[in-house]
Design a protein around this motif. Structure first.
Motif, PDB file in Angstrom:
ATOM      1  N   GLY A  69      -6.298  12.689 -14.637  1.00  0.00           N
ATOM      2  CA  GLY A  69      -7.760  13.777 -14.429  1.00  0.00           C
ATOM      3  C   GLY A  69      -7.415  14.092 -12.686  1.00  0.00           C
ATOM      4  O   GLY A  69      -9.076  14.138 -12.597  1.00  0.00           O
ATOM      5  N   PHE A  70      -6.891  13.295 -11.949  1.00  0.00           N
ATOM      6  CA  PHE A  70      -7.257  13.760 -11.079  1.00  0.00           C
ATOM      7  C   PHE A  70      -6.679  15.277 -10.242  1.00  0.00           C
ATOM      8  O   PHE A  70      -7.904  16.093 -10.004  1.00  0.00           O
ATOM      9  N   SER A  71      -5.359  15.652  -9.814  1.00  0.00           N
ATOM     10  CA  SER A  71      -5.102  16.318  -9.221  1.00  0.00           C
ATOM     11  C   SER A  71      -4.321  16.985  -9.739  1.00  0.00           C
ATOM     12  O   SER A  71      -2.955  16.183  -9.915  1.00  0.00           O
ATOM     13  N   PRO A  72      -3.440  18.133  -9.466  1.00  0.00           N
ATOM     14  CA  PRO A  72      -2.184  18.833  -9.860  1.00  0.00           C
ATOM     15  C   PRO A  72      -0.937  18.216  -8.956  1.00  0.00           C
ATOM     16  O   PRO A  72      -1.542  18.203  -7.895  1.00  0.00           O
ATOM     17  N   ILE A  73       0.159  18.660  -9.052  1.00  0.00           N
ATOM     18  CA  ILE A  73       0.610  17.823  -8.184  1.00  0.00           C
ATOM     19  C   ILE A  73       1.316  18.949  -7.036  1.00  0.00           C
ATOM     20  O   ILE A  73       1.656  18.679  -5.779  1.00  0.00           O
ATOM     21  N   ASN A  74       0.790  20.387  -7.111  1.00  0.00           N
ATOM     22  CA  ASN A  74       0.521  21.139  -5.987  1.00  0.00           C
ATOM     23  C   ASN A  74      -0.287  20.607  -5.050  1.00  0.00           C
ATOM     24  O   ASN A  74      -0.922  20.826  -3.822  1.00  0.00           O
ATOM     25  N   LYS A  75      -1.088  20.147  -5.439  1.00  0.00           N
ATOM     26  CA  LYS A  75      -2.382  19.590  -4.625  1.00  0.00           C
ATOM     27  C   LYS A  75      -2.926  18.283  -4.362  1.00  0.00           C
ATOM     28  O   LYS A  75      -4.151  17.975  -4.793  1.00  0.00           O
ATOM     29  N   SER A  76      -1.866  17.491  -4.511  1.00  0.00           N
ATOM     30  CA  SER A  76      -1.823  15.919  -4.906  1.00  0.00           C
ATOM     31  C   SER A  76      -2.171  15.238  -3.644  1.00  0.00           C
ATOM     32  O   SER A  76      -2.618  13.830  -3.887  1.00  0.00           O
ATOM     33  N   ASP A  77      -2.454  15.799  -2.382  1.00  0.00           N
ATOM     34  CA  ASP A  77      -2.454  14.780  -1.507  1.00  0.00           C
ATOM     35  C   ASP A  77      -3.729  14.513  -1.336  1.00  0.00           C
ATOM     36  O   ASP A  77      -5.108  15.476  -1.320  1.00  0.00           O
ATOM     37  N   LEU A  78      -4.731  13.037  -1.515  1.00  0.00           N
ATOM     38  CA  LEU A  78      -5.979  12.655  -1.289  1.00  0.00           C
ATOM     39  C   LEU A  78      -6.423  11.623  -0.385  1.00  0.00           C
ATOM     40  O   LEU A  78      -4.918  10.877  -0.390  1.00  0.00           O
ATOM     41  N   TYR A  79      -6.952  11.431   0.011  1.00  0.00           N
ATOM     42  CA  TYR A  79      -6.814  10.397   1.064  1.00  0.00           C
ATOM     43  C   TYR A  79      -8.475   9.425   0.655  1.00  0.00           C
ATOM     44  O   TYR A  79      -9.115   9.749  -0.333  1.00  0.00           O
ATOM     45  N   LEU A  80      -7.996   7.947   0.976  1.00  0.00           N
ATOM     46  CA  LEU A  80      -9.030   6.981   0.844  1.00  0.00           C
ATOM     47  C   LEU A  80      -9.907   6.948   2.065  1.00  0.00           C
ATOM     48  O   LEU A  80      -9.254   6.582   2.811  1.00  0.00           O
ATOM     49  N   GLN A  81     -11.003   6.880   1.730  1.00  0.00           N
ATOM     50  CA  GLN A  81     -12.122   6.647   3.104  1.00  0.00           C
ATOM     51  C   GLN A  81     -12.883   5.281   2.235  1.00  0.00           C
ATOM     52  O   GLN A  81     -13.679   5.186   1.604  1.00  0.00           O
ATOM     53  N   PRO A  82     -12.354   4.098   3.199  1.00  0.00           N
ATOM     54  CA  PRO A  82     -13.551   2.982   2.629  1.00  0.00           C
ATOM     55  C   PRO A  82     -14.752   3.072   3.044  1.00  0.00           C
ATOM     56  O   PRO A  82     -14.944   3.996   3.892  1.00  0.00           O
ATOM     57  N   ASP A  83     -15.534   2.148   2.436  1.00  0.00           N
ATOM     58  CA  ASP A  83     -16.853   1.725   2.397  1.00  0.00           C
ATOM     59  C   ASP A  83     -17.511   0.138   3.467  1.00  0.00           C
ATOM     60  O   ASP A  83     -15.948  -0.196   2.695  1.00  0.00           O
ATOM     61  N   LEU A  84     -17.744   0.412   4.416  1.00  0.00           N
ATOM     62  CA  LEU A  84     -17.211  -0.729   5.703  1.00  0.00           C
ATOM     63  C   LEU A  84     -18.412  -1.997   5.073  1.00  0.00           C
ATOM     64  O   LEU A  84     -17.414  -3.023   5.212  1.00  0.00           O
ATOM     65  N   ALA A  85     -19.038  -1.489   4.152  1.00  0.00           N
ATOM     66  CA  ALA A  85     -19.899  -2.225   3.446  1.00  0.00           C
ATOM     67  C   ALA A  85     -19.447  -3.066   2.661  1.00  0.00           C
ATOM     68  O   ALA A  85     -20.313  -3.858   1.568  1.00  0.00           O
ATOM     69  N   THR A  86     -18.510  -2.672   2.093  1.00  0.00           N
ATOM     70  CA  THR A  86     -17.767  -3.468   0.361  1.00  0.00           C
ATOM     71  C   THR A  86     -17.227  -4.151   0.817  1.00  0.00           C
ATOM     72  O   THR A  86     -16.218  -4.775   0.064  1.00  0.00           O
ATOM     73  N   PHE A  87     -16.594  -4.017   2.144  1.00  0.00           N
ATOM     74  CA  PHE A  87     -15.479  -5.054   2.429  1.00  0.00           C
ATOM     75  C   PHE A  87     -15.463  -7.207   2.490  1.00  0.00           C
ATOM     76  O   PHE A  87     -16.427  -7.085   2.371  1.00  0.00           O
ATOM     77  N   ALA A  88     -14.588  -7.431   1.301  1.00  0.00           N
ATOM     78  CA  ALA A  88     -14.884  -8.609   0.374  1.00  0.00           C
ATOM     79  C   ALA A  88     -13.582  -9.188   0.845  1.00  0.00           C
ATOM     80  O   ALA A  88     -12.699  -8.673   1.352  1.00  0.00           O
ATOM     81  N   VAL A  89     -13.478 -10.759   1.420  1.00  0.00           N
ATOM     82  CA  VAL A  89     -11.983 -11.506   0.697  1.00  0.00           C
ATOM     83  C   VAL A  89     -11.798 -11.913  -0.870  1.00  0.00           C
ATOM     84  O   VAL A  89     -13.342 -12.117  -1.265  1.00  0.00           O
ATOM     85  N   LEU A  90     -10.825 -11.242  -1.330  1.00  0.00           N
ATOM     86  CA  LEU A  90     -11.040 -11.571  -2.654  1.00  0.00           C
ATOM     87  C   LEU A  90     -10.494 -13.312  -2.283  1.00  0.00           C
ATOM     88  O   LEU A  90      -9.491 -13.928  -2.403  1.00  0.00           O
ATOM     89  N   PRO A  91     -11.537 -13.607  -3.502  1.00  0.00           N
ATOM     90  CA  PRO A  91     -11.057 -15.633  -3.149  1.00  0.00           C
ATOM     91  C   PRO A  91     -10.081 -15.826  -3.742  1.00  0.00           C
ATOM     92  O   PRO A  91      -9.492 -17.206  -3.435  1.00  0.00           O
ATOM     93  N   TRP A  92      -9.111 -15.469  -4.535  1.00  0.00           N
ATOM     94  CA  TRP A  92      -8.680 -16.253  -6.042  1.00  0.00           C
ATOM     95  C   TRP A  92      -7.424 -15.529  -5.401  1.00  0.00           C
ATOM     96  O   TRP A  92      -6.315 -16.348  -5.793  1.00  0.00           O
ATOM     97  N   THR A  93      -7.156 -15.474  -4.102  1.00  0.00           N
ATOM     98  CA  THR A  93      -5.857 -14.709  -2.830  1.00  0.00           C
ATOM     99  C   THR A  93      -6.096 -15.507  -2.153  1.00  0.00           C
ATOM    100  O   THR A  93      -4.461 -15.591  -1.918  1.00  0.00           O
ATOM    101  N   VAL A  94      -6.484 -16.931  -1.691  1.00  0.00           N
ATOM    102  CA  VAL A  94      -6.726 -18.060  -1.017  1.00  0.00           C
ATOM    103  C   VAL A  94      -5.131 -18.713  -1.014  1.00  0.00           C
ATOM    104  O   VAL A  94      -5.271 -19.331  -1.976  1.00  0.00           O
ATOM    105  N   GLU A  95      -4.317 -18.093  -0.056  1.00  0.00           N
ATOM    106  CA  GLU A  95      -2.844 -19.470  -0.875  1.00  0.00           C
ATOM    107  C   GLU A  95      -2.232 -19.783   1.473  1.00  0.00           C
ATOM    108  O   GLU A  95      -2.667 -18.884   1.075  1.00  0.00           O
ATOM    109  N   ASN A  96      -2.001 -21.073   0.815  1.00  0.00           N
ATOM    110  CA  ASN A  96      -0.975 -21.219   2.131  1.00  0.00           C
ATOM    111  C   ASN A  96      -1.510 -20.952   2.871  1.00  0.00           C
ATOM    112  O   ASN A  96      -1.562 -20.620   4.452  1.00  0.00           O
ATOM    113  N   GLY A  97      -3.760 -21.012   3.593  1.00  0.00           N
ATOM    114  CA  GLY A  97      -3.926 -20.499   4.441  1.00  0.00           C
ATOM    115  C   GLY A  97      -4.311 -19.001   4.901  1.00  0.00           C
ATOM    116  O   GLY A  97      -4.774 -18.813   5.497  1.00  0.00           O
ATOM    117  N   TYR A  98      -3.561 -17.728   3.675  1.00  0.00           N
ATOM    118  CA  TYR A  98      -3.539 -16.539   3.744  1.00  0.00           C
ATOM    119  C   TYR A  98      -4.728 -16.309   2.840  1.00  0.00           C
ATOM    120  O   TYR A  98      -4.777 -16.912   1.574  1.00  0.00           O
TER     121      TYR A  98
END
Length: 200
Positions: A69-98
């Motif tokens: 439902g997003f774009s046809p192939i001839n207009k497929s290039d889209l960009y992601l603009q992050p909302d800085l206030a939504t930054f969060a570390v995902l706790p379940w990904t913490v492994e070996n210090g990373y």
């Protein structure tokens, strides 16, 4: 079932400098740039932390024709603009210090304008339109779900994990530990949890 009411907590990192401090402190390696398709399904593009500057500047492109439902192939290039206030570390990904982190993103066209098919942009317009008429929009999600037993291969069966009723504690409520993990993960991401209990 579980009833967990959450609200975004104040005090989250909102500047690039604050985000960089958290990234260094938590040894974040990967960033998930999340957005939602027109059916409400969470999607994401994952990039390495070395691309943080490009991410913040909205330079991360993806193929919109691959999202239903997003774009046809001839207009497929889209960009992601992050909302800085939504930054969060995902706790379940913490492994070996990373660890890994995420941004919620708005979808933009190549010219920088908002993509009309982005549900986040639609929601923002709706909130703004309501504000023009003196209204505010409040949301109180209830995360409700069933826990099913798994078979010998780890796949879900149709048999419920417990037979407990409303507000029952363990040992009847076998999902208590799962809800505790969910609570801790949400709290670590900056959410305020109002309640967590077994439902009907």
């Amino acid at each position: 079932m579980t009833k967990t009411l959450i609200s975004n907590a104040p005090g989250a990192a909102t500047t690039l400098e604050q985000i960089k401090e958290i990234i260094n402190e938590k040894s974040v390696e990967l960033l998930h740039l999340q957005f939602v398709d027109i059916e409400g399904i969470l999607k994401h593009v994952t990039v390495t932390i070395e691309q943080l500057e490009d991410v913040v500047e909205g330079k991360m492109m993806f193929d919109g024709s691959s999202i239903k439902g997003f774009s046809p192939i001839n207009k497929s290039d889209l960009y992601l603009q992050p909302d800085l206030a939504t930054f969060a570390v995902l706790p379940w990904t913490v492994e070996n210090g990373y660890s890994e982190a995420r941004f919620l993103c708005s979808v933009k066209n190549p010219d920088g304008s908002l993509f009309e098919g982005d549900t986040r942009n639609v929601l923002k317009k709706t909130v703004d339109r309501a504000a023009e008429h003196g209204y505010t929009i409040s949301v109180g999600p209830e995360l409700e779900f069933f826990l099913f037993k798994t078979d010998e291969n780890g796949y879900a069966t149709q048999e419920l994990g417990d037979k407990a009723g409303y507000f029952e504690p363990s040992p009847h409520d076998l999902g208590e530990r799962v809800r505790l993990e969910i609570y801790r993960a949400l709290k670590a991401m900056g959410f305020t949890i109002e309640a967590s209990h077994h439902e009907v």
